[in-house]
Design a protein around this motif. Structure first.
Motif, PDB file in Angstrom:
ATOM      1  N   PHE A 211      -2.966 -28.445  28.145  1.00 15.00           N
ATOM      2  CA  PHE A 211      -1.468 -28.393  28.242  1.00 15.00           C
ATOM      3  C   PHE A 211      -0.882 -29.617  28.758  1.00 15.00           C
ATOM      4  O   PHE A 211       0.182 -30.304  28.320  1.00 15.00           O
ATOM      5  N   SER A 212      -1.560 -30.302  29.651  1.00 23.82           N
ATOM      6  CA  SER A 212      -1.253 -31.755  29.888  1.00 23.82           C
ATOM      7  C   SER A 212      -1.074 -32.673  28.770  1.00 23.82           C
ATOM      8  O   SER A 212      -0.374 -33.499  28.496  1.00 23.82           O
ATOM      9  N   GLN A 213      -2.294 -32.603  28.082  1.00 24.93           N
ATOM     10  CA  GLN A 213      -2.202 -33.603  26.780  1.00 24.93           C
ATOM     11  C   GLN A 213      -1.334 -33.275  25.672  1.00 24.93           C
ATOM     12  O   GLN A 213      -0.502 -33.987  25.122  1.00 24.93           O
ATOM     13  N   SER A 214      -0.941 -31.904  25.620  1.00 23.71           N
ATOM     14  CA  SER A 214       0.117 -31.479  24.618  1.00 23.71           C
ATOM     15  C   SER A 214       1.519 -31.901  25.410  1.00 23.71           C
ATOM     16  O   SER A 214       2.334 -32.580  24.525  1.00 23.71           O
ATOM     17  N   VAL A 215       1.663 -31.989  26.670  1.00 24.39           N
ATOM     18  CA  VAL A 215       3.027 -32.331  27.025  1.00 24.39           C
ATOM     19  C   VAL A 215       3.211 -33.978  26.874  1.00 24.39           C
ATOM     20  O   VAL A 215       4.268 -34.417  26.644  1.00 24.39           O
ATOM     21  N   VAL A 216       2.121 -34.786  27.333  1.00 24.45           N
ATOM     22  CA  VAL A 216       2.349 -36.104  27.001  1.00 24.45           C
ATOM     23  C   VAL A 216       2.272 -36.712  25.716  1.00 24.45           C
ATOM     24  O   VAL A 216       3.228 -37.551  25.454  1.00 24.45           O
ATOM     25  N   ASP A 217       1.885 -35.773  24.830  1.00 17.32           N
ATOM     26  CA  ASP A 217       2.125 -36.136  23.248  1.00 17.32           C
ATOM     27  C   ASP A 217       3.258 -35.529  22.725  1.00 17.32           C
ATOM     28  O   ASP A 217       3.624 -35.772  21.607  1.00 17.32           O
ATOM     29  N   GLY A 218       4.154 -34.784  23.418  1.00 19.29           N
ATOM     30  CA  GLY A 218       5.459 -34.394  23.123  1.00 19.29           C
ATOM     31  C   GLY A 218       5.302 -33.220  22.064  1.00 19.29           C
ATOM     32  O   GLY A 218       6.167 -32.889  21.335  1.00 19.29           O
ATOM     33  N   LEU A 219       3.965 -32.557  22.207  1.00 20.38           N
ATOM     34  CA  LEU A 219       3.930 -31.616  21.127  1.00 20.38           C
ATOM     35  C   LEU A 219       4.809 -30.388  21.217  1.00 20.38           C
ATOM     36  O   LEU A 219       5.387 -29.817  20.239  1.00 20.38           O
ATOM     37  N   TRP A 220       5.098 -29.866  22.270  1.00 23.13           N
ATOM     38  CA  TRP A 220       5.817 -28.441  22.685  1.00 23.13           C
ATOM     39  C   TRP A 220       7.294 -28.792  22.057  1.00 23.13           C
ATOM     40  O   TRP A 220       8.011 -27.713  21.838  1.00 23.13           O
ATOM     41  N   SER A 221       7.826 -29.941  22.207  1.00 24.72           N
ATOM     42  CA  SER A 221       9.226 -30.370  21.748  1.00 24.72           C
ATOM     43  C   SER A 221       9.314 -30.049  20.242  1.00 24.72           C
ATOM     44  O   SER A 221      10.340 -29.866  19.804  1.00 24.72           O
ATOM     45  N   ARG A 222       8.175 -30.197  19.424  1.00 23.99           N
ATOM     46  CA  ARG A 222       7.954 -29.856  18.067  1.00 23.99           C
ATOM     47  C   ARG A 222       7.704 -28.437  17.504  1.00 23.99           C
ATOM     48  O   ARG A 222       7.875 -28.163  16.631  1.00 23.99           O
ATOM     49  N   VAL A 223       7.329 -27.667  18.810  1.00 26.38           N
ATOM     50  CA  VAL A 223       6.913 -26.246  18.225  1.00 26.38           C
ATOM     51  C   VAL A 223       8.391 -25.462  18.516  1.00 26.38           C
ATOM     52  O   VAL A 223       8.717 -25.208  19.439  1.00 26.38           O
ATOM     53  N   PRO A 224       8.650 -24.626  17.465  1.00 26.52           N
ATOM     54  CA  PRO A 224       9.839 -23.702  17.572  1.00 26.52           C
ATOM     55  C   PRO A 224       9.418 -22.611  18.412  1.00 26.52           C
ATOM     56  O   PRO A 224       8.330 -21.831  18.238  1.00 26.52           O
ATOM     57  N   PRO A 225      10.378 -22.056  19.082  1.00 26.41           N
ATOM     58  CA  PRO A 225      10.110 -20.965  20.124  1.00 26.41           C
ATOM     59  C   PRO A 225       9.723 -19.746  19.310  1.00 26.41           C
ATOM     60  O   PRO A 225       9.100 -18.726  19.795  1.00 26.41           O
ATOM     61  N   ALA A 226      10.257 -19.635  18.138  1.00 25.60           N
ATOM     62  CA  ALA A 226       9.733 -18.552  17.125  1.00 25.60           C
ATOM     63  C   ALA A 226       8.380 -18.499  17.005  1.00 25.60           C
ATOM     64  O   ALA A 226       7.800 -17.451  16.677  1.00 25.60           O
ATOM     65  N   SER A 227       7.843 -19.868  16.946  1.00 27.16           N
ATOM     66  CA  SER A 227       6.267 -19.887  16.622  1.00 27.16           C
ATOM     67  C   SER A 227       5.330 -19.200  17.575  1.00 27.16           C
ATOM     68  O   SER A 227       4.508 -18.611  17.394  1.00 27.16           O
ATOM     69  N   VAL A 228       5.983 -19.428  19.110  1.00 30.00           N
ATOM     70  CA  VAL A 228       5.463 -18.969  20.032  1.00 30.00           C
ATOM     71  C   VAL A 228       5.385 -17.352  19.976  1.00 30.00           C
ATOM     72  O   VAL A 228       4.270 -16.809  20.211  1.00 30.00           O
ATOM     73  N   ALA A 229       6.517 -16.794  20.007  1.00 27.06           N
ATOM     74  CA  ALA A 229       6.844 -15.262  19.747  1.00 27.06           C
ATOM     75  C   ALA A 229       5.926 -14.729  18.749  1.00 27.06           C
ATOM     76  O   ALA A 229       5.322 -13.716  18.900  1.00 27.06           O
ATOM     77  N   LEU A 230       5.854 -15.470  17.245  1.00 25.08           N
ATOM     78  CA  LEU A 230       5.258 -14.967  16.348  1.00 25.08           C
ATOM     79  C   LEU A 230       3.429 -15.020  16.706  1.00 25.08           C
ATOM     80  O   LEU A 230       2.976 -13.937  16.287  1.00 25.08           O
ATOM     81  N   THR A 231       3.217 -15.889  17.645  1.00 22.96           N
ATOM     82  CA  THR A 231       1.783 -16.089  17.837  1.00 22.96           C
ATOM     83  C   THR A 231       1.346 -14.610  18.666  1.00 22.96           C
ATOM     84  O   THR A 231       0.444 -13.772  18.625  1.00 22.96           O
ATOM     85  N   ALA A 232       2.207 -14.133  19.481  1.00 23.05           N
ATOM     86  CA  ALA A 232       1.872 -13.107  20.301  1.00 23.05           C
ATOM     87  C   ALA A 232       2.059 -11.955  19.365  1.00 23.05           C
ATOM     88  O   ALA A 232       1.368 -10.984  19.604  1.00 23.05           O
ATOM     89  N   VAL A 233       2.847 -11.947  18.573  1.00 23.76           N
ATOM     90  CA  VAL A 233       2.984 -10.526  17.425  1.00 23.76           C
ATOM     91  C   VAL A 233       1.748 -10.530  16.762  1.00 23.76           C
ATOM     92  O   VAL A 233       1.062  -9.345  16.676  1.00 23.76           O
ATOM     93  N   LEU A 234       1.271 -11.661  16.154  1.00 28.33           N
ATOM     94  CA  LEU A 234       0.226 -11.748  15.439  1.00 28.33           C
ATOM     95  C   LEU A 234      -0.965 -11.217  16.225  1.00 28.33           C
ATOM     96  O   LEU A 234      -2.031 -10.797  15.639  1.00 28.33           O
ATOM     97  N   CYS A 235      -1.237 -11.630  17.429  1.00 24.30           N
ATOM     98  CA  CYS A 235      -2.325 -11.219  18.229  1.00 24.30           C
ATOM     99  C   CYS A 235      -2.387  -9.744  18.372  1.00 24.30           C
ATOM    100  O   CYS A 235      -3.521  -9.254  18.307  1.00 24.30           O
ATOM    101  N   LEU A 236      -1.115  -9.230  18.650  1.00 19.31           N
ATOM    102  CA  LEU A 236      -1.133  -8.038  18.896  1.00 19.31           C
ATOM    103  C   LEU A 236      -1.425  -7.009  17.481  1.00 19.31           C
ATOM    104  O   LEU A 236      -2.221  -6.161  17.585  1.00 19.31           O
TER     105      LEU A 236
END
Length: 325
Positions: A211-236
Motif C-alpha cells: 500500500f505504500s507503493q500504491s500511495v506513492v504511485d498515486g494509485l488510489w486517487s485513480r480508483v473509484p470508491p465504487a470499485s472498492v465496494a464492488l470488490t467486497a460484493v464480488l468476494c461475498l
C-alpha cells in the motif's frame, strides 16, 4: 456477538500507516529486501513444521482430495472468469487481475483445519488436503494464472520467470525446511505460537509495503470508491457460490458428513498466508500491486467471518440444505 479479529485490526492499521507515512526511496528498497528475506524464512519454517506422516496418512482419501482440488483450482476460476465482462470503469484491470489471482490460489491451511475441527468434520483429511494444496499450489498457481490472464486481461505473465522466482524464493526454502525437520521438529512444536506470529508479521510487512507503493504511485486517487465496494460484493458472491456448490455436490457424491465438512471448508478457503508472499514474487514490479492484492485481503476476512458462522451451524447439525452464508 463475535469479536473483531485482532489481526484484521492490525491489517487495517498497516493500510492506514501506509496512507499517512508511505515508505519511499531507500526505505522502500530496504523494506522490499526485508520482505524477500521474511518470505524465504516463512516458507522454510513451514517446511520444517509440516509433519510428513500426516500428509502420507491422508493421501489414501484420494477421492475427497481430488474433489477439493477441483473446487480450489477449477470451480473458482470458472466462477471468476465471467467477472471480466464488467466494465473497466467498475472493475479496473488490476482489480480483475487480483480476482483471477485469488481464483488461482491454494487453500488456506490454518483456517481450513480450524473450521473443520470446529464443525466436527474430518480433521486428518483437512490437514492433508490443505497442506498438499499449498505445496502443489506454489507451482500450480503461476501456471493457472498465466492461462487465465492470457484470456481475460490485457497483460500476460512470463511463465518461465514466474516459475523460476517461485522455485527459488518459495519452494527451495520449503524443501530445505522439510530436510531440516528431523532436527527442528521439537523446536517447531514448542514454538507453534511464534510461527503464527511470524506469518502475521510477514503479511503485515507485505501489506504495508504494497500500500505504500500504491500511495506513492498515486494509485488510489485513480480508483473509484465504487470499485472498492464492488470488490467486497464480488468476494461475498464468490464465497456464497462456492460454498453452496461444494455442499450440494458433496452430498450428491454421498460423502460422509465429516468429509463434506472438510470439503466445504478446504474447498472454499483461499490462503492469505501463501497468497501475499506469492503475489510479492509474481507482481513485484507491478505498479498496481495494492489493487491486485485487494481481493485476497477482502476475501480472507469475509471467509473467516462466514466460516465461523457456518462451522457453528454444522456443529449444531443445522445444515439440511446446501451450505451458504
Amino acid at each position: 456477538m463475535r469479536k473483531i479479529d485482532p489481526f484484521l485490526l492490525l491489517i487495517m492499521a498497516a493500510v492506514a500507516l501506509a496512507a499517512m507515512v508511505p515508505a519511499e526511496g531507500a526505505s522502500a528498497e530496504a523494506l522490499d529486501t526485508l520482505g524477500i528475506l521474511g518470505i524465504a524464512l516463512l516458507f522454510f519454517v513451514h517446511g520444517a513444521a509440516l509433519p510428513r506422516e500426516v500428509v502420507i496418512a491422508g493421501l489414501v482419501q484420494w477421492r475427497l482430495h481430488l474433489f477439493i482440488f477441483a473446487i480450489t483450482f477449477l470451480v473458482f476460476p470458472l466462477v471468476v472468469v465471467p467477472f471480466g465482462i464488467l466494465p473497466r470503469a467498475w472493475l479496473p484491470a488490476d482489480l480483475l487481475l487480483g480476482f483471477l489471482y485469488l481464483a488461482a490460489l491454494p487453500s488456506a491451511v490454518s483456517s481450513s483445519i480450524a473450521f473443520t475441527a470446529m464443525a466436527r468434520g474430518n480433521v486428518p483429511a483437512a490437514i492433508c488436503s490443505s497442506a498438499a494444496s499449498n505445496v502443489f499450489g506454489l507451482l500450480l498457481t503461476p501456471i493457472l494464472l498465466s492461462l487465465l490472464t492470457r484470456s481475460s486481461v490485457d497483460q500476460g505473465m512470463d511463465l518461465g520467470t514466474a516459475l523460476t522466482d517461485v522455485v527459488v524464493q518459495l519452494l527451495l526454502p520449503f524443501v530445505a525446511g522439510q530436510i531440516a525437520r528431523p532436527w527442528l521438529a521439537g523446536i517447531m512444536a514448542r514454538h507453534e505460537r511464534r510461527i503464527g506470529q511470524l506469518d502475521q508479521a510477514v503479511i503485515l510487512l507485505i501489506v504495508y509495503a504494497a500500500f505504500s507503493q500504491s500511495v506513492v504511485d498515486g494509485l488510489w486517487s485513480r480508483v473509484p470508491p465504487a470499485s472498492v465496494a464492488l470488490t467486497a460484493v464480488l468476494c461475498l458472491l464468490l464465497l456464497a457460490v462456492v460454498l453452496a456448490f461444494t455442499a450440494f455436490v458433496a452430498r450428491r457424491l454421498r460423502f460422509s458428513r465429516g468429509d463434506e465438512i472438510a470439503a466445504v471448508f478446504c474447498g472454499s478457503k483461499k490462503s492469505l498466508a501463501s497468497g501475499l508472499p506469492l503475489a510479492k514474487v509474481l507482481f513485484a514490479a507491478a505498479p498496481g500491486f495494492g489493487m491486485i492484492v485487494l481481493p485476497i485481503m477482502f476475501y480472507n476476512q469475509i471467509q473467516i467471518l462466514v466460516g465461523a458462522v457456518l462451522a457453528r451451524r454444522y456443529a449444531s447439525g443445522d445444515t439440511a440444505e446446501p451450505a451458504s452464508p
